[in-house]
Design a protein around this motif. Structure first.
Motif, short mmCIF file in Angstrom:
data_model
loop_
_atom_site.label_atom_id
_atom_site.label_comp_id
_atom_site.label_asym_id
_atom_site.label_seq_id
_atom_site.Cartn_x
_atom_site.Cartn_y
_atom_site.Cartn_z
N PHE A 195 23.37 -20.23 -9.82
CA PHE A 195 21.91 -20.28 -9.81
C PHE A 195 21.30 -18.88 -9.76
N THR A 196 21.89 -17.99 -8.96
CA THR A 196 21.29 -16.66 -8.79
C THR A 196 21.56 -15.73 -9.96
N ASP A 197 22.66 -15.96 -10.69
CA ASP A 197 22.94 -15.17 -11.88
C ASP A 197 22.20 -15.80 -13.07
N PRO A 198 21.29 -15.07 -13.73
CA PRO A 198 20.46 -15.68 -14.79
C PRO A 198 21.28 -16.29 -15.92
N ALA A 199 22.34 -15.62 -16.34
CA ALA A 199 23.13 -16.16 -17.44
C ALA A 199 23.86 -17.44 -17.03
N LEU A 200 24.41 -17.45 -15.84
CA LEU A 200 25.08 -18.65 -15.36
C LEU A 200 24.09 -19.78 -15.11
N ARG A 201 22.89 -19.45 -14.65
CA ARG A 201 21.87 -20.47 -14.41
C ARG A 201 21.47 -21.14 -15.73
N ALA A 202 21.35 -20.36 -16.78
CA ALA A 202 20.98 -20.93 -18.08
C ALA A 202 22.06 -21.88 -18.60
N ARG A 203 23.32 -21.55 -18.35
CA ARG A 203 24.43 -22.37 -18.82
C ARG A 203 24.68 -23.59 -17.93
N ASN A 204 24.22 -23.52 -16.68
CA ASN A 204 24.58 -24.55 -15.70
C ASN A 204 23.33 -25.05 -14.96
N PRO A 205 22.42 -25.70 -15.66
CA PRO A 205 21.13 -26.06 -15.06
C PRO A 205 21.24 -27.28 -14.13
N VAL A 206 20.28 -27.33 -13.21
CA VAL A 206 20.11 -28.49 -12.32
C VAL A 206 18.84 -29.21 -12.74
N ALA A 207 18.95 -30.49 -13.01
CA ALA A 207 17.80 -31.30 -13.38
C ALA A 207 17.48 -32.28 -12.25
N LEU A 208 16.18 -32.48 -12.02
CA LEU A 208 15.71 -33.42 -11.00
C LEU A 208 15.04 -34.61 -11.68
N TYR A 209 15.27 -35.78 -11.11
CA TYR A 209 14.60 -37.00 -11.56
C TYR A 209 13.66 -37.46 -10.45
N ASP A 210 12.39 -37.60 -10.76
CA ASP A 210 11.37 -37.88 -9.75
C ASP A 210 10.90 -39.33 -9.79
N GLY A 211 11.73 -40.24 -10.26
CA GLY A 211 11.35 -41.64 -10.33
C GLY A 211 11.52 -42.35 -9.00
N SER A 212 11.09 -43.60 -8.95
CA SER A 212 11.09 -44.36 -7.70
C SER A 212 12.45 -44.94 -7.35
N ALA A 213 13.38 -45.01 -8.30
CA ALA A 213 14.72 -45.56 -8.06
C ALA A 213 15.74 -44.45 -8.24
N PRO A 214 16.18 -43.81 -7.15
CA PRO A 214 17.07 -42.65 -7.26
C PRO A 214 18.34 -42.93 -8.05
N HIS A 215 18.90 -44.13 -7.93
CA HIS A 215 20.15 -44.42 -8.63
C HIS A 215 19.97 -44.45 -10.15
N PHE A 216 18.74 -44.40 -10.64
CA PHE A 216 18.48 -44.40 -12.09
C PHE A 216 19.00 -43.12 -12.75
N VAL A 217 19.35 -42.11 -11.95
CA VAL A 217 19.95 -40.91 -12.55
C VAL A 217 21.22 -41.27 -13.31
N LYS A 218 21.93 -42.30 -12.85
CA LYS A 218 23.15 -42.72 -13.56
C LYS A 218 22.81 -43.31 -14.92
N THR A 219 21.75 -44.10 -14.99
CA THR A 219 21.34 -44.71 -16.25
C THR A 219 20.92 -43.64 -17.26
N ILE A 220 20.17 -42.65 -16.77
CA ILE A 220 19.70 -41.58 -17.66
C ILE A 220 20.88 -40.79 -18.22
N ALA A 221 21.80 -40.37 -17.34
CA ALA A 221 22.94 -39.58 -17.79
C ALA A 221 23.85 -40.38 -18.72
N ARG A 222 24.06 -41.64 -18.37
CA ARG A 222 24.87 -42.50 -19.24
C ARG A 222 24.23 -42.64 -20.61
N GLY A 223 22.90 -42.71 -20.63
CA GLY A 223 22.18 -42.82 -21.89
C GLY A 223 22.38 -41.61 -22.79
#
Length: 445
Positions: free
Chosen positions: A157-185
């Motif tokens: 995260f702190t190294d800009p090049a590594l951060r660009a290659r290895n991003p963290v995405a957040l899902y702000d929906g009401s059903a947290p487990h839906f992250v699995k559906t999104i990634a599977r999609g």
């Protein structure tokens, strides 16, 4: 007792488990990528990479005549959770594939947070120890926004090049487990385009066996180092979302055969937000949690008709810890069969009960060198405290037999134990298309 570098110590046994459970195969019938089951040669660099896999086994003070032990799986300070073990082996398989083929690998995983932290740590270790280059291996994770406080600001995260290659995405929906559906999609709908455009192999790592294989080590350590008197069953207690750890332990016992030692029983500990494994165990889909009544005098919701559920809670629908977010896990039938065959039970705990037991749990674990802050509002990972509370409640309510008990310490960390991620540097996605674009952007770097 500290067992250093457990994965390196049992490396050959883990390879056998991988060969049996996964096999050295190519893409499945859908063409979806897998790196195969082969691990890299155990060179000094690989030993250093695996060195984060220490665990500790310690006797605790007894409770109401029960012998208590702690199998502490939180020794890696970069994660403080048991997710280290499976993550190191998953990434090791990617390392071997890259070394053998020269092709690139992009890991894509949804997570409640801890698995994302551990996989990111393993990817970083692989790069830092020179086992792969940063342009050969990267990871994209999708985590519920409510669990952002669990994510860590490492060099990915702190190294800009590594951060660009290895991003963290957040899902702000009401059903947290839906992250699995999104990634599977993303895998189901966009894998071909992503692999062709980014010239990488997209690995969706959520197959059960990917996580089960590393946890066989728990059974090996138990057989080699836990030597209480007697030959009767031993109860293994674990805070669970899908119970990969206990399934891995059970499979390790199968591999050991007659040398596995005392028979095992299992205690599942869950919270009110997602008690699905406990309700599945107790009722085969027909079990209904108790109804709570609000008591104005105490401000608590109470029930006294079901000892498997909290007697008191601040909220019957509370989410004690977002780590445990899986609904109707596919692992329930396997776990149910284990407990129905060998014995054990399930129990659900509440925050109110964890706070009632907090001082005692803190005192019991202090003897094992485990530090729990005096102020419970500092705790950010409740897995171990939940497991201890579940054990004490299960003993008091006679839900478990008079067996020695091993508590699997799956996670414990508090505010101040690590540097958190900066929110403005994170990505927010709401669907598979948004995550697809992030994977593409990261993987063509």
């Amino acid at each position: 007792m500290l067992i250093e570098n457990a994965l390196a110590n049992y490396y050959a046994e883990i390879q056998k488990a991988l060969d049996t459970l996964i096999g050295d195969v190519g893409p499945d019938d859908s063409g979806e990528f897998t790196p195969g089951a082969r691990l890299p040669e155990l060179t000094p660099l690989m030993r250093s990479y695996l060195d984060a896999s220490a665990m500790a086994l310690t006797s605790l003070p007894g409770y109401r005549g029960r012998e208590l032990s702690l199998l502490d799986l939180t020794q890696n300070p970069a994660t403080n959770t048991t997710k280290t073990f499976a993550s190191l082996i998953i990434v090791a398989r990617a390392i071997r594939f890259i070394q053998d083929t020269g092709e690139r690998v992009t890991i894509l995983t949804p997570s409640s947070a801890n698995k994302a932290v551990a996989l990111r740590d393993s990817v970083l270790r692989a790069i830092k120890f020179g086992l792969v280059r940063a342009d050969q291996l990267n990871i994209v994770v999708l985590v519920p926004a409510g669990a952002r406080y669990k994510l860590r600001a490492t060099e990915l995260f702190t190294d800009p090049a590594l951060r660009a290659r290895n991003p963290v995405a957040l899902y702000d929906g009401s059903a947290p487990h839906f992250v699995k559906t999104i990634a599977r999609g993303v895998v189901d709908e966009h894998r071909g385009m992503l692999e062709a455009s980014a010239k990488t192999n997209l690995w969706y790592t959520m197959q059960l066996e990917n996580y089960l294989v590393a946890d066989v080590v728990r059974a090996f350590v138990e057989a080699d180092f836990l030597t209480e008197k007697g030959s009767g069953p031993r109860l293994h207690a674990h805070s669970v979302s899908s119970a990969y750890g206990l399934l891995g332990h059970a499979y390790g016992r199968e591999l050991l055969g007659d040398s596995a030692g005392r028979p095992s029983r299992y205690l599942l500990v869950q919270h009110l937000g997602t008690p699905d494994m406990v309700t599945s165990l107790l009722g085969n889909g027909d079990y209904r949690p108790p109804t709570y009544t609000f008591e104005s005098g105490s401000g608590l919701y109470t029930q006294n008709g079901d000892d498997h559920f909290p007697a008191r809670t601040f909220d019957p629908a509370e989410v004690l810890d977002p780590t445990f977010y899986t609904r109707n896990p596919v692992t329930s039938p396997r776990m149910n069969a284990l407990i129905q065959t060998h014995g054990g039970s399930g129990i659900v705990v509440s925050l109110a009960e964890c706070l009632e037991r907090y001082g005692l749990v803190r005192s019991l674990l202090a003897d094992a060198g485990v530090h729990i802050p005096a102020n419970p509002t500092l705790v950010q990972e409740w897995s171990l405290i939940m497991a201890m509370t579940g054990v004490l409640n299960a003993v008091d309510r006679s839900l478990v037999a008079d067996d020695p008990i091993v508590v699997h310490g799956a996670g414990l960390y508090s505010r101040g134990d690590f540097e958190a991620l900066v929110a403005r540097e994170l990505h927010t996605v709401g669907d598979s298309y948004g995550l697809r674009e992030l994977v593409l952007q990261a993987s063509v770097q």
